[in-house]
Design a protein around this motif. Structure first.
Motif, PDB file in Angstrom:
ATOM      1  N   ASP A 104      -8.793  -9.999  -4.661  1.00  0.00           N
ATOM      2  CA  ASP A 104      -7.666  -9.845  -5.575  1.00  0.00           C
ATOM      3  C   ASP A 104      -7.215  -8.391  -5.476  1.00  0.00           C
ATOM      4  N   ILE A 105      -5.902  -8.177  -5.645  1.00  0.00           N
ATOM      5  CA  ILE A 105      -5.392  -6.806  -5.656  1.00  0.00           C
ATOM      6  C   ILE A 105      -4.497  -6.600  -6.877  1.00  0.00           C
ATOM      7  N   LEU A 106      -4.443  -5.358  -7.336  1.00  0.00           N
ATOM      8  CA  LEU A 106      -3.506  -4.975  -8.389  1.00  0.00           C
ATOM      9  C   LEU A 106      -2.296  -4.338  -7.718  1.00  0.00           C
ATOM     10  N   VAL A 107      -1.145  -4.958  -7.881  1.00  0.00           N
ATOM     11  CA  VAL A 107       0.105  -4.337  -7.427  1.00  0.00           C
ATOM     12  C   VAL A 107       0.639  -3.534  -8.603  1.00  0.00           C
ATOM     13  N   HIS A 108       0.827  -2.229  -8.399  1.00  0.00           N
ATOM     14  CA  HIS A 108       1.226  -1.341  -9.505  1.00  0.00           C
ATOM     15  C   HIS A 108       2.518  -0.594  -9.142  1.00  0.00           C
ATOM     16  N   LYS A 109       2.931   0.301 -10.024  1.00  0.00           N
ATOM     17  CA  LYS A 109       4.218   0.972  -9.846  1.00  0.00           C
ATOM     18  C   LYS A 109       4.057   2.434  -9.450  1.00  0.00           C
ATOM     19  N   GLY A 110       2.916   2.734  -8.813  1.00  0.00           N
ATOM     20  CA  GLY A 110       2.745   4.081  -8.277  1.00  0.00           C
ATOM     21  C   GLY A 110       1.960   5.015  -9.160  1.00  0.00           C
ATOM     22  N   ASN A 111       1.661   4.596 -10.389  1.00  0.00           N
ATOM     23  CA  ASN A 111       0.933   5.455 -11.323  1.00  0.00           C
ATOM     24  C   ASN A 111      -0.219   4.662 -11.923  1.00  0.00           C
ATOM     25  N   ASP A 157      10.947  -6.520 -12.862  1.00  0.00           N
ATOM     26  CA  ASP A 157      11.877  -6.652 -13.985  1.00  0.00           C
ATOM     27  C   ASP A 157      11.266  -6.315 -15.334  1.00  0.00           C
ATOM     28  N   ASN A 158       9.947  -6.232 -15.417  1.00  0.00           N
ATOM     29  CA  ASN A 158       9.275  -5.962 -16.692  1.00  0.00           C
ATOM     30  C   ASN A 158       8.637  -4.573 -16.691  1.00  0.00           C
ATOM     31  N   ASN A 159       8.281  -4.105 -17.888  1.00  0.00           N
ATOM     32  CA  ASN A 159       7.690  -2.760 -17.986  1.00  0.00           C
ATOM     33  C   ASN A 159       6.173  -2.797 -17.950  1.00  0.00           C
ATOM     34  N   TRP A 160       5.610  -3.825 -17.292  1.00  0.00           N
ATOM     35  CA  TRP A 160       4.166  -3.887 -17.099  1.00  0.00           C
ATOM     36  C   TRP A 160       3.715  -2.770 -16.151  1.00  0.00           C
ATOM     37  N   ASN A 161       2.450  -2.374 -16.297  1.00  0.00           N
ATOM     38  CA  ASN A 161       1.896  -1.363 -15.379  1.00  0.00           C
ATOM     39  C   ASN A 161       1.560  -1.951 -14.015  1.00  0.00           C
TER      40      ASN A 161
END
Length: 307
Positions: A104-111, A157-161
């Protein structure tokens, strides 16, 4: 000359079609004629409810099962982790392809600063949610449904981490971004990363063709994991993880069972010889059940209304 055309049933998502084309190409290389027939599954259509609320095991496979039993298609290609441990009468497992990445991997927004404080991630999987909350009890986990393309768009589209995905699915259709974190501490779903092809039990021609695609090591490791799942009676939705890996002449196994909130955890790590695996998954599951897991499974069944 091989005359019969093998009709390949698949869901119509990009990933499912990639899997069907992979099987098609392998059959073509062996000289078989094929045709791909795509159908939409209930699991793809109903995106506003968590899977466990729909009350169906095998929601992604049921439509294809019906198409096979009606004679509309000859075989179906699935992500093996989506397939119930008991197949419908008349349908049999015909091939497990060589397994891909199990992580499994976590796709995140760079932070990733949120990992050390409060954060919100998304996943439609009870297994992923429970393991995440076990490790990060102050976090929130939002429900996330849809095929991988839909889920990636929802993350944007969402503000999830971040959101949790199976690495294999994103890798297969080149959707894996640079901003990801390998969750090597998270035990994957039984058979994660493996593709399975099912056929009609009485179709000897097709079964013989598919047997040539079978990868024995992947078949054995997924067999152990799915036997573990079936013995726990978890269906496809309970927070259960399992991973069997061949190392030399041994198979090393990890299995976990969690409560929905991640606070209760039962786990096992064991190994067996490669040639004595037939009841190994069952033995590991029984050990968990006898050491407190049974009362948790009873509670989960009540919470999830899994029969």
């Amino acid at each position: 000359m091989i005359e019969k055309k093998i009709r390949i049933g698949t869901r119509d998502s990009e990933l499912a079609l990639w899997q069907a084309h992979t099987v098609q190409n392998k059959l073509h290389e062996l000289g078989y004629k094929t045709e791909i027939i795509a159908v939409k599954s209930t699991g793809d259509i109903i995106l506003d409810k968590p899977l466990y609320e729909l009350g169906i095991t095998g929601i992604f496979t049921k439509t294809l099962d019906i198409a096979m039993l009606k004679g509309d298609v000859d075989i179906a290609v699935h992500s093996m982790k989506d397939v119930p441990t008991t197949l419908p009468i008349g349908i049999v497992q015909a091939a497990v392809l060589e397994r891909a990445n199990t992580l499994d991997i976590l796709v995140h927004k760079g932070n990733l600063d949120f990992l050390n404080s409060e954060g919100t991630i998304a996943s439609g999987s009870l297994r992923r949610k429970a393991q995440w909350l076990h490790k990060y009890p102050t976090h929130q986990v939002e429900d996330l449904r849809g095929n991988v393309n839909t889920r990636m768009q929802k993350l944007k589209d969402n503000n999830w981490n971040g959101a949790i995905f199976a690495a294999a699915g994103l890798e297969r259709i080149n959707l894996k971004p640079d901003t990801f974190l390998n969750l090597d501490w998270m035990i994957p779903a039984p058979a994660q990363g493996a593709m399975v092809v099912v056929a009609m039990e009485n179709d000897e021609f097709t079964k013989e063709a598919l047997a040539k695609l079978n990868h024995k090591e992947s078949e054995i490791c997924t067999f152990i994991e799915r036997q573990f799942l079936r013995t726990l009676e978890g269906g496809c939705t309970a927070p259960i993880g399992a991973l069997a890996v061949k190392k030399g002449k041994q198979i090393e196994f990890q299995g976990v069972l969690f409560s929905l909130d991640g606070k209760e955890k039962y786990s096992i790590e064991k190994s067996c010889n490669f040639d004595s695996y037939l009841n190994f998954g069952q033995e590991c599951a029984k050990e968990i059940l006898e050491n407190g897991g049974k009362s948790l499974m009873d509670k989960l069944r009540a919470e999830l209304k899994v029969k």
